[in-house]
Design an enzyme around this catalytic site. Sequence first.
Site, PDB file in Angstrom:
ATOM      1  N   GLN A   1       0.822  -1.200   0.000  1.00 46.44           N
ATOM      2  CA  GLN A   1       0.000   0.000   0.000  1.00 46.44           C
ATOM      3  C   GLN A   1       0.863   1.260   0.000  1.00 46.44           C
ATOM      4  OE1 GLN A   1      -3.017   0.553  -0.536  1.00 46.44           O
ATOM      5  NE2 GLN A   1      -4.182  -1.285  -0.068  1.00 46.44           N
TER       6      GLN A   1
ATOM      7  N   CYS B   1     -10.049  -1.679  -2.948  1.00 48.95           N
ATOM      8  CA  CYS B   1      -9.547  -0.379  -3.400  1.00 48.95           C
ATOM      9  C   CYS B   1     -10.378   0.168  -4.560  1.00 48.95           C
ATOM     10  CB  CYS B   1      -8.082  -0.481  -3.810  1.00 48.95           C
ATOM     11  SG  CYS B   1      -7.764  -1.625  -5.171  1.00 48.95           S
TER      12      CYS B   1
END
Length: 326
Positions: free
Chosen positions: A157, A283
């Site tokens: 991330q 996401c």
Amino acid sequence: MEFTFGAEEGGVICGLHRRGRKRSILPVKECLISFPETGVILEAITTLARQSGRPAYDPYRHQGFWRNLVIREGKFTGDLLINLVTSSSGELDQAGLFSALNRVLPEGRITSLIHTVNDSISNAVIPEQWEVLQGNPFLEERIAGLTFQIPPFSFFQVNPAMMEIFYRELKEILRLRGRERILDLFSGCGAIGLVLSRPADSILGIEIEPEAVQTAYLNARRNGIGNLSFRSGKVARVLAENRGDWPGRFDLVIVNPPRSGISSKIARRLLELEADRIVYSSCNPETFFPQVGLLESRYRPVVLQPFDFFPHTPHLEMLAIFEKKG
């Protein structure tokens, strides 16, 4: 961040693809969502490319030398990884590269300098050949009290500060008691599993990329965690192969898929597992909302929380937690 080389009248440029115009590169001199040194690194490498006399790679003609520049920083460690990607159509001037970077960065600032050769027709950075020119073959980051080694081509991330908040919220919501058996699907380099491992009984991660599985084991050893195991394979296939053995085996299932989300087949396999709770992290809200609806026949959502992992963009990370009905 990943930048792409292109060409304009003045020579080689390096920047980002223009929205809606994939053949056009927008030169970048400063990037406000990256770290401050990004601009001087881009300028130094672009100058080196222009002075080399070699052209930028043309992805439509499959000709040229300069392809991509990947810059990654450990936000809590300060590590800096620079990966210069070229084709094999020429030799990289390594001495010139060192000189260009040493002029704009203080001594010791670069933790890892890598040269990747990619002759693939894909626009993605494919590590057909790669060499560490300086430093380590990985980037280190510290999150939630753990240290992660991240290989240059592994996903991690991009916003560690928000990841700290995400993991803290997740642990607070789940309130694990130490006896939970957890199945971690699309486990990557094991980040979520590692964070939840200490208050859990056991965790099994499923991940398609063998390198990510190796990294997950490495990070588990690095942090002294021994209750994790991993399997390398496609999630759909691994779930199908264990349909007879896994129902009722896991108390909690974590689902953290790529932007495309999960298929209806994977959703059916999730229902068959009969876990008490499912954690779904996505996401991409566009795929997230239709797909979580596939679980509602047997599960009810108890948490739906967005996280701004991608400031100054329209993108969000979504966290949903489902409990089994009845």
